[in-house]
Design an enzyme around this catalytic site. Structure first.
Site, short mmCIF file in Angstrom:
data_model
loop_
_atom_site.label_atom_id
_atom_site.label_comp_id
_atom_site.label_asym_id
_atom_site.label_seq_id
_atom_site.Cartn_x
_atom_site.Cartn_y
_atom_site.Cartn_z
N ASN A 150 0.81 -1.24 0.00
CA ASN A 150 0.00 0.00 0.00
C ASN A 150 0.84 1.28 0.00
OD1 ASN A 150 0.71 -0.71 2.65
ND2 ASN A 150 -0.98 0.46 3.50
N GLU A 248 3.46 -5.75 12.30
CA GLU A 248 2.56 -4.61 12.12
C GLU A 248 1.45 -5.08 11.20
OE1 GLU A 248 2.55 -2.01 13.75
OE2 GLU A 248 4.52 -2.17 14.66
N CYS A 282 -3.24 1.22 6.52
CA CYS A 282 -3.61 0.47 7.73
C CYS A 282 -4.23 1.39 8.78
CB CYS A 282 -2.39 -0.23 8.30
SG CYS A 282 -1.01 0.89 8.59
N GLU A 459 7.39 -0.16 16.20
CA GLU A 459 8.40 0.43 15.35
C GLU A 459 8.52 1.89 15.72
OE1 GLU A 459 7.21 -0.56 11.33
OE2 GLU A 459 7.78 -2.65 11.64
#
Ligand code: NDP
Length: 479
Positions: A150, A248, A282, A459
């Site tokens: 994405n 993630e 996301c 992260e």
């Protein structure tokens, strides 16, 4: 037709098998390049190269890593237009977005972690009159970085940059759906003088090349961004191998609009959060909840704004929404619109295929859907497309119950002018990130990631630097 190559041991290389996959432009539906259909043999070569490079790279000075990473950033920046065009042709997103967001952010990732390399240090814990402990944070070795389609270069570099900064060598795989910017990055790394084997990029399919990375015993840590089901599979593969793992994963993010909000700010924010990158982020706020006193006014204004978004050629300057990334994804999203109808949803706008003149690809008008209960699959499952569900609520308690009512816990947004409410609600939301009166405002120093089924590990900033290092405590007794 251009053949994308793997980047292994400092050189561009054909896949060992000699076989390639089609790379499709989602705006036209046409194959425009070929990508290596890599397998375990290519991963093996990459792991060997990384292992050979590790002794020198892991002992290189932070200043040297800083210099090379900044050089990579400079070269991407110098060729920004080519990177942006490649990303747009791979993803179908507007060129204006690739140019202003995705590629500059990839540059920022390299610069941020180059600087972090210079600032990262060890901690000392003196025991008065007796001993000193110090904690060495050492690179892990060879690490695996796997990223989705994405935001291809942005998310790829978000993993690679901290791994490089901390002295690791990397075997990576970008999404097979969007390989071109990683290929350009390989050329940039060669030009920047990154030593051979420090970064290896293996292109190919997730279940084949990706799985070979995840399962390889010579790769000691995996940083993965992608779907929750893939994450579950990777966790099951890596657990018996005791690999360090950062996941993630997906999101189904709530966006809470309270009646005391700044109406225009919340409206603009809801449209951005719902439909940026065609809802294929996301962090998109795909579940919109609006407090009842302003529900109807907000709904009508929202539908007016969303229906006015221009779906069109990604290369045109006035395009708001380009093509969805692939035919299977387009069909998946359309399937959810049909499901919403079956579940009793009222489609207020959009949800229809759009014919863009001169383009044969996968365009969809952005959809706003109301009248779906909290148990509907359309409201609970990640669609990852331009589909926004809308529902009213009465109380703060009810808003929290709705917001927390899914398996996901990535991000949430709250729109209110009541500062006490903002803090109270933020504290009780089950999400790794909460935005108040903003969306997608990112400071790279902050921890990034989700809770519940949206991921494990974090992260961003020092979290990423710590993930890519092993902590060793040394206790020296002077008594
Ligand atoms: P996938 O999980 O399908 O794929 C992600 C990456 O994993 C791709 O490179 C894919 O390769 C690879 N892969 C697939 N199967 C395996 C396997 N068995 N072993 C190793 N690697 C594998 O996700 P998508 O690419 O469809 O991306 C969309 C998803 O990513 C959404 O759920 C979205 O929410 C999530 N995401 C999460 C973010 C976050 O920060 N939390 C940020 C951005 C996206 P291939 O492409 O060849 O299948």
């Amino acid at each position: 037709m251009e053949r994308i190559q793997n980047y292994i041991d400092g050189r561009l290389a054909a896949p060992v098998s000699g076989t390639y996959l089609d790379n499709v432009n989602p705006a036209t539906g046409a194959v425009y390049s070929l990508i290596p259909d890599s397998d375990a043999a290519d991963v093996e070569a990459a792991v060997g190269a990384a292992a050979r490079a590790f002794p020198v790279w892991s002992l290189s000075s932070p200043a040297e890593r800083f210099r090379i990473m900044n050089r990579i950033a400079d070269l991407i920046e110098a060729d920004l237009e080519a990177f942006a065009l490649a990303e747009t042709i791979d993803t179908g997103k507007p060129l204006s977005v690739s140019r202003s967001v995705d590629i500059p952010r990839a540059v920022a990732n390299f610069r941020f972690f180059a600087t972090a390399a210079m600032q990262f240090g060890s901690e000392a814990h003196p025991m008065a009159g007796q001993a000193i402990n110090y904690t060495l944070r050492q690179p892990i070795g060879t690490v695996g970085c796997i990223s989705p389609w994405n935001l291809p270069l942005y998310l790829f570099t978000w993993k690679i940059a901290p791994a490089l900064a901390t002295g690791n060598c990397i075997v990576s795989k970008p999404s097979e759906v969007t390989p071109m910017t990683a290929y350009l990055l390989a050329k940039v790394c060669i030009a920047a003088g990154l030593p051979a084997g420090v970064l290896n990029i293996v292109h190919g399919l997730g279940p084949k090349a990706g799985q070979a990375i995840v399962a390889h015993p010579g790769i000691k840590a995996i940083s993965f961004t992608g779907g929750t089901n893939t994450g579950r599979h990777i966790a099951a593969t890596t657990a018996p191998l005791f690999k360090k793992l950062s996941l993630e994963l997906g999101g189904k993010n709530p966006n809470l609009v309270f009646a005391d909000c700044d109406f225009d700010q919340a409206l603009t924010g809801a449209v951005r959060a719902g439909f940026s990158n065609n809802g294929q982020i996301c962090l998109c706020g795909s579940r919109l909840y609006v407090q009842r006193p302003i529900y109807e006014k907000f709904r009508d204004a929202l539908v007016h704004r969303v229906a006015a978004l221009k779906v069109g050629d990604p290369l045109a300057a006035d395009t708001d929404l380009g093509a969805l990334v692939s035919k299977p994804h387009f069909e998946k999203v359309l399937g959810y619109v049909a499901l919403a109808r079956e579940e009793g949803g009222r489609i207020l706008c959009g949800g229809e295929p759009v014919q863009v003149p001169g383009a044969g690809g996968w365009f969809l008008s952005p959809a706003v859907i109301e009248n779906l209960g909290a148990d509907c699959r359309t409201v609970r499952e990640e669609i990852f497309g331009p589909v926004l569900t809308l529902q009213p609520f009465d109380t703060e308690e009810e808003a929290l119950e709705l917001a927390n009512g899914t398996e996901y816990g990535l991000a949430a947004t709250v729109w209110t002018q009541d500062v006490s409410r903002a803090h109270r609600v933020a504290e009780r939301l089950q999400n790794g990130i909460v935005w108040v009166n903003c969306w997608m405002l990112r400071d790279l120093r902050t921890p990034f990631g989700g809770v519940k089924n949206s991921g494990v590990g974090r992260e961003g900033g020092w979290e990423a630097m710590r993930f890519f290092t092993e902590a060793k405590n040394v206790c020296v007794n002077w008594g």
